[in-house]
Design an enzyme around this catalytic site. Structure first.
Site, PDB file in Angstrom:
ATOM      1  N   PRO A  79     -15.808 -48.299  -9.407  1.00 22.22           N
ATOM      2  CA  PRO A  79     -14.590 -49.119  -9.353  1.00 22.22           C
ATOM      3  C   PRO A  79     -14.309 -49.710 -10.729  1.00 22.22           C
ATOM      4  O   PRO A  79     -15.193 -50.287 -11.345  1.00 22.22           O
ATOM      5  CB  PRO A  79     -14.969 -50.233  -8.358  1.00 22.22           C
ATOM      6  N   SER A 108     -11.258 -50.295  -6.919  1.00 20.48           N
ATOM      7  CA  SER A 108     -11.565 -51.658  -7.360  1.00 20.48           C
ATOM      8  C   SER A 108     -10.725 -52.678  -6.598  1.00 20.48           C
ATOM      9  O   SER A 108      -9.540 -52.441  -6.321  1.00 20.48           O
ATOM     10  CB  SER A 108     -11.272 -51.783  -8.863  1.00 20.48           C
ATOM     11  N   HIS A 255     -22.867 -53.785 -14.612  1.00 21.58           N
ATOM     12  CA  HIS A 255     -21.418 -53.826 -14.811  1.00 21.58           C
ATOM     13  C   HIS A 255     -21.039 -53.122 -16.120  1.00 21.58           C
ATOM     14  O   HIS A 255     -20.106 -53.534 -16.811  1.00 21.58           O
ATOM     15  CB  HIS A 255     -20.936 -55.281 -14.818  1.00 21.58           C
ATOM     16  N   GLY A 309     -18.177 -44.656 -14.839  1.00 26.52           N
ATOM     17  CA  GLY A 309     -17.045 -45.506 -15.184  1.00 26.52           C
ATOM     18  C   GLY A 309     -16.303 -44.983 -16.406  1.00 26.52           C
ATOM     19  O   GLY A 309     -15.266 -44.313 -16.294  1.00 26.52           O
TER      20      GLY A 309
HETATM   21  C1  LIG Z   1     -12.705 -51.333 -17.854  1.00 24.21           C
HETATM   22  C2  LIG Z   1     -13.698 -51.567 -16.771  1.00 24.21           C
HETATM   23  C3  LIG Z   1     -13.326 -52.322 -15.661  1.00 24.21           C
HETATM   24  C4  LIG Z   1     -14.239 -52.529 -14.638  1.00 24.21           C
HETATM   25  N1  LIG Z   1     -13.829 -53.175 -13.518  1.00 24.21           N
HETATM   26  C5  LIG Z   1     -14.687 -53.311 -12.482  1.00 24.21           C
HETATM   27  C6  LIG Z   1     -14.253 -53.862 -11.243  1.00 24.21           C
HETATM   28  O1  LIG Z   1     -13.072 -54.184 -11.071  1.00 24.21           O
HETATM   29  N2  LIG Z   1     -15.173 -53.999 -10.261  1.00 24.21           N
HETATM   30  C7  LIG Z   1     -16.476 -53.612 -10.399  1.00 24.21           C
HETATM   31  O2  LIG Z   1     -17.276 -53.752  -9.491  1.00 24.21           O
HETATM   32  N3  LIG Z   1     -16.905 -53.052 -11.550  1.00 24.21           N
HETATM   33  C8  LIG Z   1     -16.051 -52.868 -12.572  1.00 24.21           C
HETATM   34  N4  LIG Z   1     -16.467 -52.257 -13.707  1.00 24.21           N
HETATM   35  C9  LIG Z   1     -17.868 -51.764 -13.806  1.00 24.21           C
HETATM   36  C10 LIG Z   1     -17.974 -50.336 -13.279  1.00 24.21           C
HETATM   37  O3  LIG Z   1     -17.802 -50.277 -11.881  1.00 24.21           O
HETATM   38  C11 LIG Z   1     -19.339 -49.729 -13.583  1.00 24.21           C
HETATM   39  O4  LIG Z   1     -20.347 -50.590 -13.111  1.00 24.21           O
HETATM   40  C12 LIG Z   1     -19.566 -49.432 -15.066  1.00 24.21           C
HETATM   41  O5  LIG Z   1     -18.375 -48.995 -15.683  1.00 24.21           O
HETATM   42  C13 LIG Z   1     -20.632 -48.348 -15.186  1.00 24.21           C
HETATM   43  O6  LIG Z   1     -20.926 -48.120 -16.501  1.00 24.21           O
HETATM   44  P1  LIG Z   1     -20.318 -46.901 -17.377  1.00 24.21           P
HETATM   45  O7  LIG Z   1     -18.927 -47.299 -17.725  1.00 24.21           O
HETATM   46  O8  LIG Z   1     -21.242 -46.841 -18.533  1.00 24.21           O
HETATM   47  O9  LIG Z   1     -20.342 -45.641 -16.520  1.00 24.21           O
HETATM   48  C14 LIG Z   1     -15.568 -52.011 -14.743  1.00 24.21           C
HETATM   49  C15 LIG Z   1     -15.922 -51.255 -15.853  1.00 24.21           C
HETATM   50  C16 LIG Z   1     -15.010 -51.011 -16.848  1.00 24.21           C
HETATM   51  C17 LIG Z   1     -15.420 -50.159 -18.029  1.00 24.21           C
END
Ligand SMILES: Cc1cc2nc3c(=O)[nH]c(=O)nc-3n(C[C@H](O)[C@H](O)[C@H](O)COP(=O)(O)O)c2cc1C
Length: 359
Positions: A79, A108, A255, A309
């Site tokens: 998400p 999300s 995150h 992500g």
């Molecule tokens: C721009 C951005 C926005 C995100 N928004 C959310 C969110 O709304 N809810 C959530 O649970 N995690 C959020 N995340 C975390 C992602 O779900 C995830 O845990 C993370 O991107 C995984 O790492 P990676 O980008 O290295 O794959 C966000 C990540 C990014 C990069």
């Protein structure tokens, strides 16, 4: 058809080169000095995969199942908020790109498109990420709205009760445009913080009272008539507690390095967590997965599936739904090559023996 990048690395490079400084700060940046963001990726680079030769692979596949649901490949779209910043169709484009590869997407809570529209645009986007809305009633109301929209599995994110210290966003002066926001949360209200009085602390005087407790989460899990996974666990004792309150699974996550800079890489914490909760409990992980070999390593260390992500962010930014689909296809193709070369015909064959960790 637009010319697509040919490799995953070219997706990341092109996204870095072609997006504005604000977008790069928001989507590709992390908290503080970005130590955790970098560490997530480095931990994968330090893992080594031991090749196995002349293994029988006929009949193998990347198919697996999770919580009784069939997955073509042990990958889900993580998400992430505000896809409309990257593509005018926003979350609908991402969901359709994921669907083209039969990959599940977790929508999300901060989706920039109405949840009903996203759900009806894609069969495989039936997981919804919940966020604590400040009270039991408001959080349950959000979950019930998502259930009524057709979502069937919930991911409750518990590691971001407050936004991390995001230097890059502050320097880039990142702000949401007025027409993009978390439209699905608007009806349920959001904690509002009036101006601080002298001597007041934002965290301890204002935010702390609206944070959920383990009892609140246990209540929510017991009340929602659908499986709830907890996202954002890094400590083995918290993992055990999640099992104890009936979470359907956990997602080992920091995150993506966006909240607590200095937190360890998720890959480093994964083995201790799997050891604590046992090999059969659904432990998923995310953070730093950039290539198919990374998926293999995460599964070898005990994850049942991974979330991605930023690779999806890059696909969406460069080529919308086609880019999302292509990134997912490349990840899966690379996973298949890694499985073949490490002698794994099935996802179940990917065990700890496959990896050698540098200490
Ligand atoms: C721009 C951005 C926005 C995100 N928004 C959310 C969110 O709304 N809810 C959530 O649970 N995690 C959020 N995340 C975390 C992602 O779900 C995830 O845990 C993370 O991107 C995984 O790492 P990676 O980008 O290295 O794959 C966000 C990540 C990014 C990069």
């Amino acid at each position: 058809m637009p010319q697509l990048p040919k490799t995953l690395n070219t997706y990341y490079e092109t996204a870095r080169e072609t997006t504005s400084m604000e977008m790069r700060a928001y989507f590709l940046g992390g908290a503080g000095d970005e130590r955790t963001l970098r560490r997530n990726e480095e931990a994968f680079r330090e893992a080594q995969i031991i090749p196995r030769v002349l293994q029988a692979l006929t009949g193998g596949s990347t198919a697996t199942s999770l919580l009784g649901q069939k997955l073509a490949c042990p990958v889900l779209v993580a998400p992430f908020a505000y896809h409309c910043l990257l593509d005018s169709s926003g979350e609908i484009a991402t969901a359709q790109g994921a669907e083209a590869q039969s990959v599940k997407m977790i929508l999300s809570a901060q989706s920039s498109v109405d949840m009903k529209a996203v759900r009806s645009a894609s069969d495989s986007c039936d997981w919804f990420q919940l966020v604590w809305m400040g009270s039991r009633e408001a959080t349950l109301a959000l979950a019930q709205t998502a259930l009524a929209a057709g979502f069937r599995t919930f991911v409750l994110t518990i590691d971001a009760p407050v936004q991390g210290v995001r230097d890059r966003e502050i320097e880039a002066e990142f702000k949401l445009p007025p027409d993009i926001g978390a439209i699905n949360l608007a009806p349920f209200g959001q904690p509002r913080f009036a101006a601080l009085k002298e001597g007041e602390s934002l965290i301890f005087d204002r935010i702390a009272h609206s944070l959920p407790s383990w009892d609140d989460i246990a209540w929510l899990i017991g009340t929602i008539s659908a499986p709830v996974l907890l996202k954002g666990i890094l400590h083995p004792d918290d993992a055990a507690r999640a099992v104890g309150i009936g979470a359907a699974g956990i997602i080992v996550s920091n995150h993506g390095g966006r909240v607590l800079d200095g937190a360890p890489a998720t890959l480093e914490m994964l083995p201790a967590i799997v050891k604590k909760v046992g090999p059969d409990y659904p432990v998923l992980m995310d953070g730093g997965i950039r290539r198919g070999v990374d998926i293999l390593v995460a599964l070898a260390l005990g994850a049942k599936a991974v979330l991605v992500g930023r690779p999806i962010v890059c696909g969406l930014a460069i080529a919308g739904s086609l880019g999302v689909s292509h990134v997912l296809r490349l990840l899966r193709d690379e996973l298949e090559v890694a499985m073949l070369l490490s002698g794994c015909a099935t996802i179940g064959d990917i065990t700890q023996d496959v990896v050698h960790l540098k200490r």
